[in-house]
Design an enzyme around this catalytic site. Structure first.
Site, PDB file in Angstrom:
ATOM      1  CG  HIS A   8      -2.291   0.612   0.876  1.00  0.00           C
ATOM      2  ND1 HIS A   8      -3.454   0.304   1.554  1.00  0.00           N
ATOM      3  CD2 HIS A   8      -2.662   1.516  -0.059  1.00  0.00           C
ATOM      4  CE1 HIS A   8      -4.463   0.994   1.058  1.00  0.00           C
ATOM      5  NE2 HIS A   8      -4.009   1.752   0.083  1.00  0.00           N
ATOM      6  CG  ASP A  50      -6.278  -0.867   4.408  1.00  0.00           C
ATOM      7  OD1 ASP A  50      -6.169  -2.008   4.892  1.00  0.00           O
ATOM      8  OD2 ASP A  50      -5.310  -0.173   4.073  1.00  0.00           O
ATOM      9  CG  HIS A  63      -4.387  -2.962   8.421  1.00  0.00           C
ATOM     10  ND1 HIS A  63      -4.458  -3.813   7.331  1.00  0.00           N
ATOM     11  CD2 HIS A  63      -4.167  -3.748   9.505  1.00  0.00           C
ATOM     12  CE1 HIS A  63      -4.266  -5.056   7.737  1.00  0.00           C
ATOM     13  NE2 HIS A  63      -4.097  -5.055   9.047  1.00  0.00           N
ATOM     14  CG  ASP A  67      -2.502   1.655   5.719  1.00  0.00           C
ATOM     15  OD1 ASP A  67      -2.244   0.717   6.501  1.00  0.00           O
ATOM     16  OD2 ASP A  67      -2.887   1.472   4.552  1.00  0.00           O
ATOM     17  CG  HIS A  76       2.446  -1.903   4.497  1.00  0.00           C
ATOM     18  ND1 HIS A  76       1.874  -3.095   4.130  1.00  0.00           N
ATOM     19  CD2 HIS A  76       2.815  -2.071   5.800  1.00  0.00           C
ATOM     20  CE1 HIS A  76       1.873  -3.944   5.135  1.00  0.00           C
ATOM     21  NE2 HIS A  76       2.437  -3.348   6.158  1.00  0.00           N
ATOM     22  CG  ASP A  90      -4.887  -3.345   1.784  1.00  0.00           C
ATOM     23  OD1 ASP A  90      -4.964  -4.573   1.587  1.00  0.00           O
ATOM     24  OD2 ASP A  90      -3.977  -2.813   2.434  1.00  0.00           O
ATOM     25  CG  ASP A  96      -5.606  -5.730   4.298  1.00  0.00           C
ATOM     26  OD1 ASP A  96      -6.474  -4.842   4.293  1.00  0.00           O
ATOM     27  OD2 ASP A  96      -4.435  -5.512   4.661  1.00  0.00           O
ATOM     28  CD  GLU A 124      -0.275  -4.474   1.269  1.00  0.00           C
ATOM     29  OE1 GLU A 124       0.296  -5.587   1.287  1.00  0.00           O
ATOM     30  OE2 GLU A 124       0.252  -3.428   1.720  1.00  0.00           O
TER      31      GLU A 124
END
Length: 296
Positions: free
Chosen positions: A100, A123, A125, A127, A140, A223, A225, A268
């Site tokens: 990312h 995402d 996360h 970040d 990332h 992303d 994930d 990712e």
């Protein structure tokens, strides 16, 4: 006929798990260009932006708390320049990661366009770490903070800094303690998985677009994930409890209805950790939904 330009950014320097540099190839192999062409777009794949492998990079003592930061900054400046040219030419731009950290360049390019820009960060996360708060030192996980100018200058790309009111997070479910505090203090709009569970994806997407307000164009940073690992196993930092297959498609379908998306990251995808390229195939399906694929 609308034009789409694709660039690959095979970056694996922003984290420590090898394999994500093969993400662009996996997504291409899954048929991205043909899928978008069948939707009526004139699609050009410009190949990969040059990214050195980890073994070619000389360690920099200044990168102790943000690994490979100097190399990442240089590469993302190149990504920025390529994507800004796509934007200037009036085309839709897609950048295939890589981790990312490529969004340091793509979002910076979107922000440097003359129109008002909103960013949707899809995402697991946030970040939102900095070198001082990051438990891992992985860049990332610092991208949004860096885009806001909170990280060292080496991670500052482009001419404009991202404002808190220009970004909305969707699908968040895994934040570090200091990251939570920083996001609260920044006042960014976050829709967690609990928000999606309680209200449904349709309500969340409408609220997210409303929070961004009267922007001219959207940058979508996807992303993989963000999806539950049951659907997208080939990612480096999987977190249980993510978006279902249909929730992800509804999100992208509603953004297609909105019609303002002009730039997209897909990041990712790690084929080493995948099952028969499943994650890359779903990435292609989601991109198709974003750019007009309809059930009926």
């Amino acid at each position: 006929m609308k034009s789409i330009c694709i660039y690959g950014a095979p970056m694996d320097l922003g984290q420590k798990r090898r394999g994500v540099d093969m993400g662009p190839s996996a997504i291409r192999y899954a048929g991205l260009q043909d899928r978008l062409a069948k939707l009526g777009y004139n699609v050009t794949d410009h190949g990969n932006i040059s990214v050195p492998v980890l073994e070619q990079i000389e360690p920099n003592p200044l990168d102790e708390r943000a690994y490979n930061a100097h190399a990442i900054g240089q590469i993302c400046t190149s990504i920025h320049d390529h994507m800004l040219q796509v934007i200037t030419d009036g085309s839709i731009g897609i950048c295939l990661g890589g981790d990312h950290s490529i969004a340091l360049g793509t979002v910076a390019a979107a922000l440097d366009r003359p129109q008002k820009v909103g960013v949707l960060w899809i995402d697991a996360h946030g970040d939102f770490n900095t070198p001082e708060t990051s438990p891992s030192g992985n860049v990332h996980g610092m991208v949004v903070a860096a885009l806001m100018g909170q990280c060292p200058p080496v991670l500052t790309v482009g001419n404009q800094r991202l404002r808190p009111d220009q970004i909305v997070f969707i699908g968040i479910r895994d934040l570090d303690p200091e990251e939570k505090r920083a996001m609260r203090e920044a006042g960014v709009k976050v829709f967690t998985m609990r928000d999606i569970d309680e209200n449904g994806m349709a309500t969340v997407v409408s609220a997210a677009l409303n929070a961004l307000g009267n922007v001219d164009v959207l940058h979508v940073s996807l992303d993989m994930d963000a999806l539950d690992p049951r659907h997208a196993p080939g990612v480096g930092t999987p977190v249980p409890g993510g978006l279902t297959y249909r929730e992800a498609h509804l999100l992208l379908e509603m953004l297609a209805d909105d019609g303002r998306t002009r730039t997209l990251d897909i990041v990712e995808v790690n084929p080493i950790l995948d099952n028969n390229n499943r994650t890359a195939r779903i990435a292609v399906e989601l991109a198709a939904s974003l750019f007009g694929q309809r059930i009926l």
